[in-house]
Design an enzyme around this catalytic site. Structure first.
Site, PDB file in Angstrom:
ATOM      1  N   GLN A 117      44.793  44.471  77.429  1.00  0.00           N
ATOM      2  CA  GLN A 117      45.773  43.388  77.577  1.00  0.00           C
ATOM      3  C   GLN A 117      46.332  43.372  79.003  1.00  0.00           C
ATOM      4  OE1 GLN A 117      45.603  45.638  75.127  1.00  0.00           O
ATOM      5  NE2 GLN A 117      46.424  44.871  73.184  1.00  0.00           N
TER       6      GLN A 117
ATOM      7  N   GLN B 212      41.464  39.660  79.113  1.00  0.00           N
ATOM      8  CA  GLN B 212      42.140  39.653  77.820  1.00  0.00           C
ATOM      9  C   GLN B 212      43.611  39.255  77.990  1.00  0.00           C
ATOM     10  OE1 GLN B 212      41.519  43.171  75.442  1.00  0.00           O
ATOM     11  NE2 GLN B 212      43.069  42.606  73.934  1.00  0.00           N
ATOM     12  N   ASP B 213      44.064  38.292  77.174  1.00  0.00           N
ATOM     13  CA  ASP B 213      45.480  37.872  77.152  1.00  0.00           C
ATOM     14  C   ASP B 213      45.937  37.276  78.482  1.00  0.00           C
ATOM     15  OD1 ASP B 213      45.351  38.948  74.660  1.00  0.00           O
ATOM     16  OD2 ASP B 213      46.896  40.459  74.947  1.00  0.00           O
TER      17      ASP B 213
ATOM     18  N   ASP C 284      41.335  36.457  73.271  1.00  0.00           N
ATOM     19  CA  ASP C 284      42.678  35.923  72.971  1.00  0.00           C
ATOM     20  C   ASP C 284      43.391  35.463  74.242  1.00  0.00           C
ATOM     21  OD1 ASP C 284      42.033  36.910  70.428  1.00  0.00           O
ATOM     22  OD2 ASP C 284      43.152  38.761  70.730  1.00  0.00           O
TER      23      ASP C 284
ATOM     24  N   ARG D  82      41.404  32.863  66.750  1.00  0.00           N
ATOM     25  CA  ARG D  82      41.575  33.662  65.537  1.00  0.00           C
ATOM     26  C   ARG D  82      43.068  33.788  65.239  1.00  0.00           C
ATOM     27  NH1 ARG D  82      40.282  40.021  67.099  1.00  0.00           N
ATOM     28  NH2 ARG D  82      41.328  40.069  69.129  1.00  0.00           N
TER      29      ARG D  82
END
Length: 559
Positions: A351, A373-374, A395, A463
């Site tokens: 993250q 990521q993120d 994500d 998701r």
């Protein structure tokens, strides 16, 4: 409608006061003390009257016992006095909770646990701030602005829920049982948060000031009279001037060489005129944290490929996800234009945020956000993105704000080994929260390195991060690299029945829905229903966007 508003005004004020009471005692529940306030100089009402008042206030809530227990000993029937009592106790009790957190932090050997306590301290203080301004809102009620009024309340109470969730989530990668202790401490507060949101929804239906929800979760459209009122407000809006107040230049041609140097000279609180900072071309290697209270701040660059803010903080590097952002926005009414923001931690950084947006009414126009990521945390409150490009892997657009993206491009990059890619991960955990990720005329593209990867990388639209995750993708162009199932599960069956995922009138080879996941949470809306997810319908007043001068389509777009 004006006459109807007049006849309902007293009922609305009483109802809103009830909402705010529950909201205010959320923070009381964080603490361990109770108020012994007798209710003011008007005398102590009899027990029966007090009981009836408490029962009436708690009637619409899901956790009635929790609500009633929180008001034991209140000794007043006046909703406003109950609110004031609750806030007084909040101010005293929150300090005790934070002190306890400090003591626990001292015995924690895990740096990530200490970081989790810091996250909790910050987000719980933000929750209290949202509660305080909700109370201030009681005396400002104007029936003609009821839609905006209740839109504010629902947004702020949704943020209170999110900030408590953020506190608990911060302990996921820590050792020991401190996370479980914090979760138990916040149990009552979370129940009261849910109660407050339920009451907001109930009141919005009673006065018709917000679009009501259909059984499938979509929203009814505004009446013609309401549409006309909103149109007039938009026409009357005054466009924001972007004339620089301060200039920052890496090459020394401005007053400051770094953005943080310029921010250090600004008042800690600003609610007056907008402060415009022109950030000239250059690469600014610094992490920017715009504090809550520093409102009405504008960043204007020389283009997202010329003015770049860069950082590399990451969870893998030992930093709590919440604090990894290269640019963190906590103030209200922030605007960024023509800037690039990146987090260069890479696919192994886990993250690693480029941008976190926690302030209300934030706008990003022609901003490029690059990460893995993120990348973008659309954390809380109302947000609007226009002509932005966001790149990432896992994500990379996530959070629990009410975020609308128009004409934005989502670039999926090559992830780390054995990773799949998900564009979105929405974090709605309460059915009454107004939060959603809404993508309108978006463009879903694959980076060439992703397409060339061997073995091939599986990519999804999103998701469900939390049980009630809500994402609407409409009028968008989706390339063929997206997996035919469209959506990926999080863990097991979590959220598959309770999420809210909509695809409507999209185009491109990846937009075919015949092979999509068959979860109960996958919704199919009519054209009328999907229009209820446009900006004018969801924001509870969108004049703040019109005033910015940023291009904006309040209804369906011409594509």
């Amino acid at each position: 409608m004006a006459g109807e508003w007049g006849s309902k005004k007293k009922a609305v004020i009483a109802g809103v006061a009830s909402i705010l009471l529950v909201a205010a005692i959320i923070a009381v529940a964080i603490g361990t003390t109770k108020s012994d306030n007798s209710g003011g100089s008007g005398g102590i009402p009899d027990v029966e009257s007090t009981t009836k008042a408490v029962d009436a206030i708690c009637a619409p809530t899901q956790y009635k016992e929790t609500c009633q227990n929180s008001l034991v000993g209140a000794n007043t029937t006046d909703p406003k006095k109950l609110i004031e009592t609750a806030i007084d106790v909040t101010v005293k009790s929150i300090g005790g909770v934070l002190e306890k957190s400090s003591l626990l932090k001292e015995v924690a050997n895990d740096p990530m646990t200490k970081g989790a306590f810091e996250v909790c301290k910050e987000v719980l203080e933000k929750a209290v701030d949202d509660l305080r301004r909700s109370v201030d809102k009681v005396g400002e009620f104007d029936a003609a602005k009821a839609k905006e009024y209740i839109g504010d309340l629902r947004t702020w109470l949704s943020a209170v829920v999110t900030n408590q969730e953020t506190c608990v989530d911060a302990f996921e990668n820590t050792t020991g049982d401190t996370g479980e202790k914090m979760k138990n401490l916040l149990k009552t507060a979370r129940e009261l948060s849910s109660n407050g949101l339920a009451m907001v929804t109930d009141i919005s239906e009673a006065v018709g000031s917000l679009p009501l929800e259909h059984a499938d979760g979509s929203r009814k459209l505004l009446s013609e009279e309401e549409e006309g009122f909103v149109n007039r407000r938009l026409l009357e809006a005054t466009t924001l001037s972007l004339k620089p107040t301060i200039e920052v230049a890496k090459d020394g041609s401005g007053k400051f060489k770094s953005i943080n140097e310029a921010l250090a000279t600004l008042p800690k609180k600003n609610n007056e005129s907008f402060i415009v900072i022109h950030i000239k071309a250059g690469v600014y290697n610094e992490n920017i944290d715009i504090p809550k209270g520093l409102n009405k701040l504008v960043f204007v660059g020389d283009g997202p490929k010329s003015t770049i803010i860069t950082g590399d903080k990451s969870m893998a590097g030992g930093v709590q996800t919440y604090y990894t952002a290269t640019l963190a926005v906590n103030g209200q009414d922030f605007l960024a234009k023509d800037i690039g923001v990146e987090n260069t931690a890479g696919p192994n950084g886990n993250q690693s945020l480029a941008v976190r947006v926690s302030g209300d009414r934030a706008i990003f126009y022609n901003v490029v956000m690059d990460g893995y990521q993120d990348t973008l945390c659309a954390d809380t409150h109302r947000q609007f993105y226009r002509n932005c490009t966001i790149s990432g892997t896992v994500d990379f657009v996530f959070g629990n704000g009410l975020a609308l993206f128009q004409d934005c491009t989502f670039v999926v990059r090559k992830p780390g080994p054995k990773q799949a890619c998900m564009v979105t991960a929405q974090g709605r955990s309460d059915a009454n929260s107004n939060s959603a990720i809404i993508i309108q005329n978006g463009h879903f593209k694959a980076d060439p390195a992703l397409l060339a990867a061997q073995p091939p990388v599986t990519s999804f639209l999103g998701r469900p991060w939390k049980e009630m995750a809500r994402t609407i993708i409409m009028q968008s162009d989706i390339e063929g690299f997206i997996n035919p199932t469209g959506w990926a599960p999080w863990v097991g069956n979590v959220g598959l029945d309770t999420c809210y995922y909509v695809e409507h009138n999209n185009r491109g080879p990846g937009a075919k829905t015949t092979g999509r996941a068959k979860w109960k949470g996958i919704r199919h809306l009519t054209p009328e229903q999907v229009q209820s997810w446009t900006g004018r319908a969801v924001y509870g007043g969108d004049g703040w966007i019109a005033k910015s001068g940023v291009p904006y389509a309040p209804t369906m777009m011409q594509v």
